[in-house]
Structure formats: structure tokens, C-alpha cells
Write a protein that holds these residues in place. Structure first.
Motif, short mmCIF file in Angstrom:
data_model
loop_
_atom_site.label_atom_id
_atom_site.label_comp_id
_atom_site.label_asym_id
_atom_site.label_seq_id
_atom_site.Cartn_x
_atom_site.Cartn_y
_atom_site.Cartn_z
N SER A 135 0.85 -1.19 0.00
CA SER A 135 0.00 0.00 0.00
C SER A 135 0.88 1.23 0.00
N LEU A 136 0.65 2.13 -0.93
CA LEU A 136 1.45 3.35 -1.06
C LEU A 136 0.53 4.56 -1.03
N GLN A 137 1.10 5.67 -0.53
CA GLN A 137 0.41 6.95 -0.50
C GLN A 137 1.21 7.97 -1.30
N ALA A 138 0.51 8.95 -1.82
CA ALA A 138 1.15 9.94 -2.69
C ALA A 138 2.18 10.78 -1.94
N LYS A 139 1.95 11.05 -0.67
CA LYS A 139 2.89 11.89 0.07
C LYS A 139 4.24 11.21 0.26
N ASP A 140 4.30 9.87 0.17
CA ASP A 140 5.56 9.14 0.30
C ASP A 140 6.24 8.89 -1.04
N CYS A 141 5.59 9.26 -2.13
CA CYS A 141 6.13 8.95 -3.47
C CYS A 141 6.11 10.20 -4.35
N PRO A 142 6.93 11.21 -4.03
CA PRO A 142 6.92 12.42 -4.87
C PRO A 142 7.56 12.21 -6.23
N ASP A 143 8.47 11.24 -6.35
CA ASP A 143 9.11 10.96 -7.64
C ASP A 143 9.29 9.46 -7.78
N MET A 144 9.89 9.06 -8.93
CA MET A 144 10.04 7.63 -9.22
C MET A 144 11.00 6.96 -8.26
N LYS A 145 12.00 7.67 -7.80
CA LYS A 145 12.98 7.08 -6.89
C LYS A 145 12.32 6.67 -5.58
N HIS A 146 11.56 7.57 -5.00
CA HIS A 146 10.90 7.25 -3.73
C HIS A 146 9.79 6.22 -3.94
N PHE A 147 9.15 6.27 -5.09
CA PHE A 147 8.11 5.28 -5.40
C PHE A 147 8.68 3.87 -5.38
N LEU A 148 9.80 3.66 -6.09
CA LEU A 148 10.42 2.34 -6.12
C LEU A 148 11.00 1.96 -4.77
N GLN A 149 11.52 2.93 -4.06
CA GLN A 149 12.10 2.65 -2.74
C GLN A 149 11.03 2.12 -1.79
N LYS A 150 9.86 2.78 -1.74
CA LYS A 150 8.79 2.32 -0.87
C LYS A 150 8.25 0.97 -1.33
N LEU A 151 8.10 0.80 -2.62
CA LEU A 151 7.55 -0.43 -3.15
C LEU A 151 8.45 -1.63 -2.86
N ILE A 152 9.74 -1.48 -3.17
CA ILE A 152 10.67 -2.61 -3.01
C ILE A 152 10.90 -2.91 -1.54
N SER A 153 11.04 -1.88 -0.72
CA SER A 153 11.29 -2.12 0.70
C SER A 153 10.12 -2.84 1.36
N GLN A 154 8.88 -2.47 1.00
CA GLN A 154 7.73 -3.18 1.58
C GLN A 154 7.63 -4.61 1.07
N LEU A 155 7.94 -4.82 -0.20
CA LEU A 155 7.87 -6.17 -0.75
C LEU A 155 8.91 -7.08 -0.12
N MET A 156 10.09 -6.59 0.07
CA MET A 156 11.15 -7.43 0.63
C MET A 156 10.94 -7.68 2.11
N ASN A 157 10.30 -6.79 2.79
CA ASN A 157 10.00 -7.02 4.20
C ASN A 157 8.88 -8.03 4.38
#
Length: 724
Positions: A135-157
């Protein structure tokens, strides 16, 4: 703890929180000087028990309302993923394979309730579809870098089947990892290869266990950056055969927002299916029906309190969670302010507690206005017994509580029956929602209103099939009730249904011979109903004979009218209604409808209102020298109309502060003024000058700087040494 510095100022030292302990039990807050009672602990325990039951009921209702939505959503996700796996084996389905399965979940504008929905949805998806849910929110994903960072970190956890120290596995280091789509694809490949095969359970199918998809939930799709969504969708659609992805868009406004944010080239890569949640108003009606319009919970609220809660719901946020919190606040305030709320529990337990009431609690019963009116209606002998004999008083209180419980059972049945008859009338004279009818019945005798008379006139012009539908709904209401005390009413409704069904073809011929009036009864729009009303008046004027259907319809309307007049009496007419009804709407409004400008003006102009220091009491127009410095500066500031002279302001401030020390502050030069006066005046002047500038441009409210500076001091009662 002295501090040396080039500049003098106010220094804050953090307290040692480890030594702080709460020694006062929570239930002791119920026992204050204002409403001291020996039952304070019992009242608090009763409040806790009742709130837990009400909370469990609302959560169960939320699960029931979301069940159909979640079931259809899970079915769509499972079919989409299985279809992608079958298509991936045949390269002829490349065009279809590039479409990402996307669920557009329209939740409505009640944004504060979305978190609970997504939390439940994530749990259900992890149990039924796949363990990889993000689950992602727009405030945590201002650009593609942060988008992938949140996505991958949550998936790997959330990955529990693959160990990071295994050979060939993807090792994650949060500080040094370069997050990219290649890393995401490699991680999924590693997970599917290294994961041990598992037997399919009853919930998951074999299709999902072979290669579980990745479900990405975008909670607030409208707030995401367009460029981020376009890039991610474009890249993911080209690798669906190796990275099965399913998107869930949380939408608060309208599904059209998808096509506004994404161009056609990108939106064509999505296989979108729309899912709609239950509307906020229907959800509110369900909550009222299960929590308030039932005898399961003895606690009730008055018309004004219900109006405050519904106004906040309709005109502010449409949030069911906030409505429930307001209901909880009403429950807490009722048990806190009403000593007799100890009897606000189940009827057997309340009757048992009456036997153990103390003399003070018996006096509280005698002070109730509803009980005093009840005593006045009794015979002189019984009046003396109730006022002097404690045993007679307790027996009468038990009998009145039984009557109050029976009153609520009959009240809610009659209310729902009346709602079934009036909720579909043209222009809805008594409201379309049951809460509107409930508020009207709580406020006054509803049969004295013009809206009620208009509703009866419209009921006298309905067709047979419409009347039968309404009677069937009323019959189902009585059958679903576990405490049906209106057996005669239920039987009467069944008799009416049987009589309507027995009308044969002769009745239809008789209706046809009655003229144009019977023709007008076949339609229920406003024009034909008004026309039928005029024709009916003309028919009565000419003394024509009514048909069997018209006579039976008149009996049904009279039956409904008698039902309303007998059982929909306002709660104020019932003795001991104060025990279960909370009516302090002004207190609830103060807590929920905040007015910061009024609160800040009161705090600055009258600090005693919040600090409760007897020394701060003063006559109107006087400025006590022991008041907080910012309060002194504010009162002096109010004496000026538009412009203020800083020198005069400082001299007036010094005069007030030094009034008790026999110091002539006006005779002393300003540069020799004591630093004890300079610093508090300068700090207060900064705030007041900001207020003065802000008022010139915006006269509607106080600036945020003012709120930040004054609120901690006034609400905690603590001031820095230089400000005392």
C-alpha cells in the motif's frame, strides 16, 4: 541548571519522563467535586463495557458492508491473475498480456474512513490471494525514486520464504541498495524460484500458489504525480510475463480521474474494472439502525445531540468513524455528568442496582424533572409514599424502567413502520432517510406538524400495489423483531394484506365505474396525486359512494395514524428518561465544533477561564498585574483602534507590571527599563504586532503564530521564569 550565554533568553530543559508515573486511576476522574458519587467506579466500568459492545457492533457492521465488495474484488483479482498465467504460455496473446489488471475502487469523499477499508482489504488479500500486498500513499512517493524505494522495501520485508543470506538470493541493504525495476524483477524471480512448493489451501487456489501476483494498492490515486504513474505503468506492462502485477486504485471522487491523469497511450495498458462501495449516507443509516434504533444498547441521544452529529457528518467530512467517535464522546459525557447513569444498563441489571442505591442516589431520582411530573399525577397517598418511603421509591423506579424499556421497543417498531410508508412519497414530506424522521419524532409530537398531515393526504391516494408493498415491509419489520410486544398490530397488518389480496375482478369493475378518480390512482407522481386529491374532494362533495378499495385504504391510513399517536410520543414524556438519554448538545458542540478565535480571545482576555487561578479574577476593564504577560499586552492592544504607538504600549505595559512594586516606570528612561520587563514585552509585542498586521488583511481569524505561542502556556499553566 544555570545557563551562561552571550544573549539572555528562555531555555527549555527536557523533563525526565522515566520518573513520571500516572498514580491516579482513570475512573477517579469520574469522581469530582461537581458530581461526586459513590458509584463513580461502577459508572466508569459500565461505560467501558457498553462502549466495547457498541464498538464491536459497528466493526461487525463494517465487515458485513465490505464483504460483498471484497468478495467481488477478490474474484476479479484471481481471474485476472489466472488469465495472465494462461496467456503467458502462448506468445499470441502479447497484446492482451500487456494490459495490467486494475481495480478502480471508488470509496467516496469520506477520506478519513479509507484507512480502515484499506487495512481490512490488505488483510483479506494476504489471506486469500497473495502474500505480496503493498500500500502506497502519494505523500511518500513524490518521484520515481521514492516510489520504487517504498515499493521494493515493503515487498522485501513481507517476503518470508527466502533468506537474504542464501546464495543467489537478493540481499537488501537499505542504505546502499540502488532501487530500480531490474532489482524488483530479480527479487520476484528469486522468490518464485526459491520458495518451496506448497499444497493449496481451502482459500488459495493452485493457480495463485505457483506464482503469486504482486498487488499494489494506491490509496489516493488522485494525489499521485502523473509522471510517476505513467513511467511505472509503461515499464510494468512490458514485463507482466515475468512480474505479474495487479493494481488497485483508491478513488475518492470519480473514475474519470484515471483518464484525466493518464493519457490514452498509458490508460490503454490497463484492464480496468470498476468497484463501488456503499454510500456514506446508507452506511450512516445502518449504524443508526444497529446502535441507536434498537433496545440492545440502552443509551440514547436527544434530538439536538443527533442533529449536531449528523450536521458534522453531512457538512464537514462524511466520515462514519468521526460520527462513531462523536457517539463515544456523548456516551462518556453522559456517564460522567449524570450520577444516575449507573442505571443505564440492561434491564435486569438495572433493576438489581436499584435495590442497592444509596440515600443520595434516591434523592437524585426525586430531583429528576420527569419523575417530579410523574409524582404530581399520582394520588396524594402515593405521593407521600414516594417522597418519604425509600422502598416505595425503589419499587416505583423499577416499574418505570420496565415501562421505559417497553416504550423503546414499541417506539422503534412504530418508527420503522411509519418510515416504510413515508420514505417513498413524492417530495418526501417526512424525509427520505430514517434519521430525518427520527429527529422529527424526538423533537415534538409529529402528528401536529404540517408535514405529517401532507403525508397522510398522499397516503390516501396511493394505488393498491403500492399499499401492499408498504404493508409487506411493515410485516417484515415486526417479524424480524425479537421483542415484539405489538402482536395485535402485526395481526392487523396481516389482515389488511389478506383483504387486499381478496379484492377480485368485481372490485376492479367497481373502481372503473367510479370515474376518473380511480384512473388517477394508477400513478403516484406529484401531478397525478394532486389531481386525484382535487377529484377526491369533488367526489366527497357530491356524496358519491366509495369503492371497497377506497374504504380499505382509508382504514389502513387511519390504522397508521393511530399507531403513530399511541407509540411515537417524545422521550420527554417518559419518566426517568434522563437516565438513558444524553441531551447536553452544547457540551458536545464545544468539543467537536472548535471555534479557535473565540477560544483564544477568551484565553487572552480572561485567563482565569482556563488557568482557574483565583488571583486572576478581576473586574471588567481592569488588567491585573499578575496576569500572563501576553494577556496584559493583548488587553492593552485592544484599547487601540487601528494604529498603536510602540513607546506608549511599552510604557503602559511597564506601568501595569510594576504596579505592585511602587516603581514609577514612566519617569524612568526607556533604555534603563529593567530587563525583567523588556524581554516579556518584546516577546509579547512580536505576537501582537503580527496580529495587528494580520487583522489588516484578514479579519476572520488569528494567525498560526499566535496559536503556537499562546496555547502551550494557557492550557498547561506553565510559563518560563522570565515570563512569570
Amino acid at each position: 541548571m544555570a545557563t551562561s550565554s552571550v544573549s539572555k533568553g528562555c531555555f527549555v530543559f527536557k523533563p525526565n519522563y522515566k520518573k513520571r508515573k500516572i498514580s491516579v486511576p482513570i475512573e477517579d476522574y469520574f469522581d469530582t467535586k461537581k458530581n461526586a458519587s459513590e458509584d463513580s467506579k461502577l459508572r466508569f466500568e459500565t461505560y467501558q463495557l457498553m462502549w466495547q459492545q457498541m464498538k464491536s457492533e459497528t466493526e461487525r457492521l463494517q465487515e458485513e458492508l465490505n464483504k460483498n465488495l471484497f468478495d467481488s474484488l477478490i474474484e476479479f483479482l484471481q481471474k485476472s491473475h489466472c488469465g495472465l498465467q494462461k496467456s503467458s504460455r502462448d506468445w499470441g496473446f502479447q497484446i492482451k498480456l500487456r494490459e495490467i489488471p486494475t481495480a478502480a475502487l471508488v470509496l467516496g469523499v469520506n477520506v478519513t474512513d479509507h484507512d480502515s477499508v484499506f487495512r481490512s482489504l490488505t488483510e483479506v488479500l494476504q489471506n486469500t490471494v497473495t502474500p505480496h500486498v503493498v500500500s502506497l500513499q502519494a505523500k511518500d512517493c513524490p518521484d520515481m525514486k521514492h516510489f520504487l524505494q517504498k515499493l521494493i522495501s515493503q515487498l522485501m520485508n513481507c517476503c518470508v520464504d527466502v533468506k537474504s543470506n542464501e546464495e543467489g538470493s537478493v540481499h537488501v541493504t537499505q542504505k546502499r541498495t540502488h532501487y530500480s525495476m531490474d532489482l524488483l524483477f530479480d527479487w520476484y524471480k528469486t522468490v518464485t524460484q526459491k520458495a518451496e512448493p506448497k499444497l493449496p489451501s481451502k482459500k488459495r487456489t493452485t493457480c495463485q500458489w505457483q506464482s503469486p501476483p504482486v498487488v499494489l494498492v494506491l490509496k489516493d490515486m488522485e494525489s499521485f504525480t502523473t509522471k510517476v504513474l505513467q513511467d511505472f505503468i509503461t515499464v510494468s506492462s512490458q514485463h507482466l510475463h515475468e512480474f505479474p502485477l495487479i493494481l488497485i486504485f483508491g478513488i475518492a471522487t470519480s473514475p474519470v480521474i484515471i483518464h484525466r491523469l493518464l493519457p490514452h497511450a498509458v490508460s490503454s495498458l490497463l484492464c480496468i474494472e470498476l468497484f463501488q462501495t456503499l454510500s456514506c449516507k446508507e452506511h450512516l443509516s445502518s449504524v443508526l439502525d444497529k446502535v441507536l434504533l434498537t433496545t440492545q444498547f440502552p443509551f440514547k441521544i436527544s434530538e439536538k445531540v443527533l442533529q449536531v452529529l449528523t450536521n458534522i457528518f453531512l457538512y464537514h467530512d462524511f466520515s462514519i468513524q468521526n460520527f462513531i467517535k462523536g457517539l463515544q464522546l456523548s456516551l462518556l459525557e453522559h456517564f460522567y455528568s449524570q450520577p444516575l447513569s449507573v442505571l443505564c444498563c440492561d434491564l435486569p441489571e438495572a433493576k438489581r442496582r436499584i435495590n442497592f442505591l444509596s440515600a443520595n442516589q434516591c434523592e437524585n431520582i426525586l430531583r429528576l424533572p420527569s419523575f417530579q411530573r410523574h409524582v404530581e399525577k399520582q394520588t396524594p397517598e402515593k405521593q407521600v409514599a414516594l417522597l418519604t418511603n425509600e422502598r416505595s421509591l425503589k419499587e416505583e423506579a423499577q416499574s418505570l424502567l420496565e415501562n421505559l424499556h417497553a416504550y423503546h421497543v414499541n417506539y422503534f417498531l412504530a418508527l420503522k413502520c411509519l418510515h416504510n410508508f413515508t420514505s417513498s412519497l413524492p417530495k418526501y414530506p417526512l424525509g427520505r432517510q430514517i434519521r430525518e424522521l427520527y429527529c422529527a419524532c424526538l423533537e415534538r409530537n409529529i402528528w401536529h406538524s404540517k408535514e405529517y398531515s401532507s403525508a397522510l393526504q398522499l397516503l390516501r391516494m396511493l394505488a393498491k400495489d403500492e399499499l401492499m408493498t408498504m404493508l409487506q415491509k411493515c410485516s417484515s419489520v415486526f417479524k424480524s423483531s425479537s421483542e415484539n410486544q405489538l402482536d395485535n398490530t402485526a395481526k392487523k397488518i396481516e389482515e389488511f394484506l389478506a383483504q387486499f389480496q381478496s379484492l377480485d375482478a368485481d372490485v376492479k369493475e367497481e373502481e372503473d365505474s367510479s370515474g376518473s378518480q380511480a384512473k388517477g390512482l394508477q400513478k403516484t407522481d406529484l401531478y397525478h396525486l394532486q389531481k386525484s386529491l382535487l377529484e377526491m374532494k369533488e367526489l366527497r362533495r357530491t356524496n358519491k359512494k366509495q369503492t371497497r378499495f377506497e374504504v380499505l385504504r382509508e382504514k389502513v391510513v387511519d390504522f397508521i395514524d393511530c399507531l403513530v399517536r399511541d407509540y411515537l410520543l417524545p422521550p420527554e414524556t417518559q419518566p426517568l428518561h434522563e437516565v438513558v438519554y444524553f441531551s447536553a448538545a452544547n457540551i458536545l458542540r464545544e468539543h467537536l465544533n472548535a471555534a479557535p478565535r473565540i477560544a483564544l480571545h477568551t484565553a487572552l482576555n480572561n485567563p482565569y477561564y482556563y488557568l482557574k487561578n483565583e488571583a486572576l479574577k478581576s473586574e471588567e476593564g481592569c488588567i491585573p498585574n499578575i496576569a500572563p504577560d501576553i494577556c496584559i499586552a493583548y488587553k492593552l492592544h485592544l484599547e487601540c483602534s487601528r494604529l498603536i504607538n510602540l513607546v506608549d504600549w511599552s510604557e503602559a505595559f511597564a506601568t501595569v507590571v510594576t504596579a505592585a512594586e511602587d516603581i514609577d516606570a514612566k519617569a524612568a528612561p526607556s533604555e534603563e527599563m529593567s530587563e525583567i520587563i523588556q524581554y516579556p514585552f518584546i516577546s509579547s509585542t512580536l505576537v501582537q504586532t503580527h496580529i495587528k498586521c494580520n487583522k489588516k488583511s484578514n479579519n476572520e481569524g488569528f494567525p498560526i503564530l499566535h496559536v503556537i505561542l499562546i496555547t502551550p502556556f494557557l492550557y498547561t499553566g506553565w510559563f518560563p521564569p522570565t515570563l512569570q
